[in-house]
Design a protein around this motif. Structure first.
Motif, PDB file in Angstrom:
ATOM      1  N   MET A  42       0.424  -1.500   0.287  1.00  0.00           N
ATOM      2  CA  MET A  42       0.088  -0.159   0.143  1.00  0.00           C
ATOM      3  C   MET A  42       1.086   1.193  -0.119  1.00  0.00           C
ATOM      4  SD  MET A  42      -3.050  -1.137  -0.929  1.00  0.00           S
ATOM      5  CE  MET A  42      -4.005   0.557   0.239  1.00  0.00           C
ATOM      6  N   LEU A  43       2.501   1.294   0.307  1.00  0.00           N
ATOM      7  CA  LEU A  43       2.458   2.753   0.578  1.00  0.00           C
ATOM      8  C   LEU A  43       3.175   2.441  -0.834  1.00  0.00           C
ATOM      9  CD1 LEU A  43       5.358   1.298   2.887  1.00  0.00           C
ATOM     10  CD2 LEU A  43       4.223   3.763   3.200  1.00  0.00           C
ATOM     11  N   ALA A  44       3.512   1.789  -1.449  1.00  0.00           N
ATOM     12  CA  ALA A  44       4.135   1.400  -3.062  1.00  0.00           C
ATOM     13  C   ALA A  44       2.808   2.141  -3.584  1.00  0.00           C
ATOM     14  CB  ALA A  44       4.323  -0.161  -3.421  1.00  0.00           C
ATOM     15  N   ALA A  45       1.781   1.636  -3.675  1.00  0.00           N
ATOM     16  CA  ALA A  45       0.857   1.460  -4.473  1.00  0.00           C
ATOM     17  C   ALA A  45       0.140   3.648  -3.955  1.00  0.00           C
ATOM     18  CB  ALA A  45      -0.742   0.791  -3.938  1.00  0.00           C
ATOM     19  N   THR A  46      -0.292   3.871  -3.324  1.00  0.00           N
ATOM     20  CA  THR A  46      -0.039   5.311  -2.296  1.00  0.00           C
ATOM     21  C   THR A  46       0.803   6.004  -3.740  1.00  0.00           C
ATOM     22  OG1 THR A  46      -0.864   4.403  -0.133  1.00  0.00           O
ATOM     23  CG2 THR A  46      -0.070   6.558  -0.999  1.00  0.00           C
ATOM     24  N   GLY A  47       1.913   5.818  -4.140  1.00  0.00           N
ATOM     25  CA  GLY A  47       3.302   6.784  -4.821  1.00  0.00           C
ATOM     26  C   GLY A  47       2.606   6.504  -6.154  1.00  0.00           C
ATOM     27  N   LEU A  48       2.181   5.053  -6.768  1.00  0.00           N
ATOM     28  CA  LEU A  48       2.107   5.097  -7.292  1.00  0.00           C
ATOM     29  C   LEU A  48       1.173   5.692  -7.917  1.00  0.00           C
ATOM     30  CD1 LEU A  48       2.353   1.114  -7.924  1.00  0.00           C
ATOM     31  CD2 LEU A  48       3.128   3.042  -9.694  1.00  0.00           C
ATOM     32  N   PHE A 136      -3.787   7.316   1.071  1.00  0.00           N
ATOM     33  CA  PHE A 136      -4.417   6.268  -0.201  1.00  0.00           C
ATOM     34  C   PHE A 136      -5.376   7.252  -0.824  1.00  0.00           C
ATOM     35  CE2 PHE A 136      -6.727   2.805  -2.277  1.00  0.00           C
ATOM     36  CZ  PHE A 136      -5.237   2.411  -3.640  1.00  0.00           C
ATOM     37  N   GLN A 137      -6.045   7.031   0.436  1.00  0.00           N
ATOM     38  CA  GLN A 137      -7.053   8.078  -0.444  1.00  0.00           C
ATOM     39  C   GLN A 137      -6.967   9.537  -0.916  1.00  0.00           C
ATOM     40  OE1 GLN A 137     -10.124   6.453  -1.170  1.00  0.00           O
ATOM     41  NE2 GLN A 137      -9.349   4.231  -0.346  1.00  0.00           N
ATOM     42  N   MET A 138      -6.148   9.928  -0.204  1.00  0.00           N
ATOM     43  CA  MET A 138      -5.900  11.129  -0.496  1.00  0.00           C
ATOM     44  C   MET A 138      -5.626  11.201  -1.641  1.00  0.00           C
ATOM     45  SD  MET A 138      -2.521  13.369   0.685  1.00  0.00           S
ATOM     46  CE  MET A 138      -3.713  13.846   2.098  1.00  0.00           C
ATOM     47  N   LYS A 139      -4.714  10.787  -2.846  1.00  0.00           N
ATOM     48  CA  LYS A 139      -3.784  10.330  -3.876  1.00  0.00           C
ATOM     49  C   LYS A 139      -5.770  10.129  -5.034  1.00  0.00           C
ATOM     50  CE  LYS A 139      -0.993  10.447  -1.699  1.00  0.00           C
ATOM     51  NZ  LYS A 139       0.019  11.664  -1.433  1.00  0.00           N
ATOM     52  N   PHE A 140      -6.618   9.888  -4.298  1.00  0.00           N
ATOM     53  CA  PHE A 140      -7.909   9.808  -5.536  1.00  0.00           C
ATOM     54  C   PHE A 140      -8.334  11.135  -5.140  1.00  0.00           C
ATOM     55  CE2 PHE A 140      -7.219   5.478  -4.843  1.00  0.00           C
ATOM     56  CZ  PHE A 140      -7.487   4.134  -5.564  1.00  0.00           C
ATOM     57  N   ALA A 141      -8.497  11.269  -3.993  1.00  0.00           N
ATOM     58  CA  ALA A 141      -8.784  12.640  -4.546  1.00  0.00           C
ATOM     59  C   ALA A 141      -8.184  14.415  -5.047  1.00  0.00           C
ATOM     60  CB  ALA A 141      -9.332  12.808  -2.396  1.00  0.00           C
ATOM     61  N   ILE A 142      -6.933  13.873  -4.835  1.00  0.00           N
ATOM     62  CA  ILE A 142      -6.431  14.991  -5.945  1.00  0.00           C
ATOM     63  C   ILE A 142      -6.449  14.743  -7.128  1.00  0.00           C
ATOM     64  CG2 ILE A 142      -3.769  14.837  -6.294  1.00  0.00           C
ATOM     65  CD1 ILE A 142      -3.090  14.444  -3.290  1.00  0.00           C
ATOM     66  N   ALA A 196     -12.539   0.724  -7.763  1.00  0.00           N
ATOM     67  CA  ALA A 196     -11.696   1.657  -7.962  1.00  0.00           C
ATOM     68  C   ALA A 196     -11.801   3.235  -8.245  1.00  0.00           C
ATOM     69  CB  ALA A 196     -10.177   1.201  -7.846  1.00  0.00           C
ATOM     70  N   GLY A 197     -13.174   3.594  -8.144  1.00  0.00           N
ATOM     71  CA  GLY A 197     -13.612   4.882  -8.147  1.00  0.00           C
ATOM     72  C   GLY A 197     -14.043   4.993  -9.702  1.00  0.00           C
ATOM     73  N   PHE A 246      -1.675   1.013 -11.958  1.00  0.00           N
ATOM     74  CA  PHE A 246      -1.009  -0.428 -11.113  1.00  0.00           C
ATOM     75  C   PHE A 246      -1.895   0.044  -9.684  1.00  0.00           C
ATOM     76  CE2 PHE A 246       0.948  -1.960 -15.047  1.00  0.00           C
ATOM     77  CZ  PHE A 246       0.077  -2.509 -15.586  1.00  0.00           C
ATOM     78  N   GLY A 247      -1.220   0.803  -9.259  1.00  0.00           N
ATOM     79  CA  GLY A 247      -1.725   1.530  -7.765  1.00  0.00           C
ATOM     80  C   GLY A 247      -3.287   2.108  -7.130  1.00  0.00           C
ATOM     81  N   PHE A 248      -3.239   2.459  -8.279  1.00  0.00           N
ATOM     82  CA  PHE A 248      -4.557   2.907  -8.327  1.00  0.00           C
ATOM     83  C   PHE A 248      -6.205   1.816  -8.506  1.00  0.00           C
ATOM     84  CE2 PHE A 248      -8.918   5.194  -9.916  1.00  0.00           C
ATOM     85  CZ  PHE A 248      -8.543   6.416 -10.202  1.00  0.00           C
ATOM     86  N   ASN A 249      -5.818   0.636  -9.215  1.00  0.00           N
ATOM     87  CA  ASN A 249      -6.536  -0.344  -9.166  1.00  0.00           C
ATOM     88  C   ASN A 249      -6.183  -1.202  -8.256  1.00  0.00           C
ATOM     89  OD1 ASN A 249      -8.222   1.081 -10.570  1.00  0.00           O
ATOM     90  ND2 ASN A 249      -7.955  -0.027 -12.655  1.00  0.00           N
TER      91      ASN A 249
END
Length: 448
Positions: A42-48, A136-142, A196-197, A246-249
């Motif tokens: 999840m750390l990697a996915a958040t960065g992705l 992780f959810q923050m990156k979707f909001a961005i 995933a959104g 790939f991080g998103f989904n």
């Protein structure tokens, strides 16, 4: 000129001061329920997912004219700053705080990330630190408001844009995230599936884009043959988006597990299928196979598989990608005949791609989809498409109107003629444009 930014600067200083009173403590570092493997992924996915926003800036920036490249790219890039602070202060609480009627969260539950620490959350993040889930959810909001920027590229006032994305994030994105992903959310209780959104990110951005195009009207250059500034930028942006997706989904599985692996596979296969479907359909219609077409098709496939990624087979993901690409391509063609100036086709690609993805999720979702003899999920997905579309379009239209009353969102004709890079940001890609010329152009645009 300087005084108009005083309220924004004062608000930032106030936010910084209020943040000092955060009473939260750094706890939960020894929580035995935390999975190291899940946390690492999840750390990697958040960065992705964060990487997707700079990718989007290249994707959009390469499509516009030379005089609007910096402005278009900055509109995406600045979301990483402003939405981050909105999310920390109140956005995450509105999205995932204690449910109020299944529509939005209590704004005080996690205000300023109070209570968001290194321990797990039993309902939202059972195997990873709760703060990682929030990030992780923050990156979707961005990225969601950044997607909208393609609809009003080349004619929007930057200060008005900033106000709108704050309103959109607080009153449209956060309630949709709550309704869809919070355990007590309205759509979640209806058992609407959005891995995933598809609704939260892409449909919301697509319908907001249509509202923006209607409110801001056509560009002066609308209808004139447009040449993208830099197709390699578009290809680069597509590659970054595909990689970040790939991080998103797969990250939406919230762990290093089989659901993540399935989502990873369906994501890349759907995108590949959609890319080929787009360019081959172009060829059948007598158009050249192009870098622009390949890029747009790949992104449409990524959009369409987003709600279905963890619920469908790889074979079904091929169908979803092909179907979405053909439908979106057709909608782009007919949209261009309507006179609606959605500059970079946000609605035909993200809005329609999200709609197709949500409907086909209801068709193919394992065990509950229409192909398995069940109708409930499919019908609820159809209803959610109409609900989310009406909710997002209606509120977006109202917020564009409201913003326009406070800060006129459309730049002057002179500013549009000179380009937003110079008139909004005093920057230019042209090496021949001097500082003195930029100053004169800014002054003329402001006086109109």
């Amino acid at each position: 000129m300087m005084k108009k930014w005083l309220p924004a600067f004062a608000l930032l200083i106030l936010l910084a001061l209020v943040s000092l009173f955060d009473s939260g403590t750094l706890t939960g570092f020894d929580d035995p329920n935390i999975s190291g493997a899940d946390t690492a992924w999840m750390l990697a996915a958040t960065g992705l997912v964060l990487l997707m926003t700079p990718g989007l800036s290249f994707f959009y920036g390469g499509m516009v004219s030379r005089k609007n490249v910096i402005s278009t790219m900055l509109q995406s890039f600045i979301c990483m700053g402003i939405i981050t602070l909105v999310w920390v202060s109140v956005g995450f609480s509105l999205a995932f705080g204690d449910s109020i009627g299944g529509v939005f969260g209590n704004p005080m539950t996690f205000a300023f990330f109070n209570g968001v620490g290194a321990a797990i959350h039993p309902d939202l993040a059972p195997t990873i630190p709760f703060v990682l889930f929030a990030l992780f959810q923050m990156k979707f909001a961005i990225i969601t408001p950044a997607l909208i920027t393609g609809s009003f590229a080349e004619r929007v006032r930057f200060s008005g844009f900033l106000l709108f994305i704050i309103l959109f994030s607080l009153f449209i994105y956060c309630p949709l995230a709550h309704m869809t992903w919070h355990p007590d959310g309205l759509l979640r209780r209806w058992e609407v599936l959005d891995f995933a959104g598809g609704t939260v990110v892409h449909m919301s951005a697509g319908f907001a884009a249509i509202a923006a195009a209607i409110i801001l009207g056509k560009r002066k250059s609308h209808g004139v043959a447009h040449k993208p500034y830099n197709v390699p930028f578009v290809l680069l942006g597509t590659g970054l988006l595909w990689f970040g997706w790939f991080g998103f989904n797969a990250g939406s599985a919230l762990g290093a597990n089989s659901s993540a692996a399935l989502a990873f596979a369906t994501t890349t296969v759907a995108s590949a299928a959609a890319m080929l479907a787009w360019v081959l359909y172009d060829a059948l219609m007598g158009r050249k196979i192009s870098g622009m077409g390949a890029s747009i098709g790949a992104v449409v496939g990524l959009v369409a598989i987003t709600p279905a990624a963890g619920f469908v087979t790889i074979g079904q993901s091929v169908f979803i990608g092909v179907c979405a690409a053909i439908v979106s391509n057709i909608v782009v063609y007919y949209k261009n005949k309507t006179g609606i100036d959605d500059t970079l086709d946000v609605f035909p690609c993200h809005g329609v791609g999200g709609i197709v993805g949500m409907i086909l999720t209801g068709v193919f979702a394992q065990e509950v989809g229409l192909v398995y003899g069940e109708t409930t999920t499919f019908l609820r997905h159809l209803a959610s498409v109409f609900l989310v579309g009406a909710f997002t379009f209606g509120l977006s239209y109202a917020f564009f109107k409201l913003t326009n009353l406070i800060i006129p969102m459309r730049v002057s004709e002179k500013a549009e003629e000179y380009g937003l890079d110079i008139t909004q940001h005093a920057e230019s890609l042209s090496k021949s444009t001097t500082t003195e010329q930029i100053t004169v152009m800014i002054r003329e645009a402001a006086q109109q």
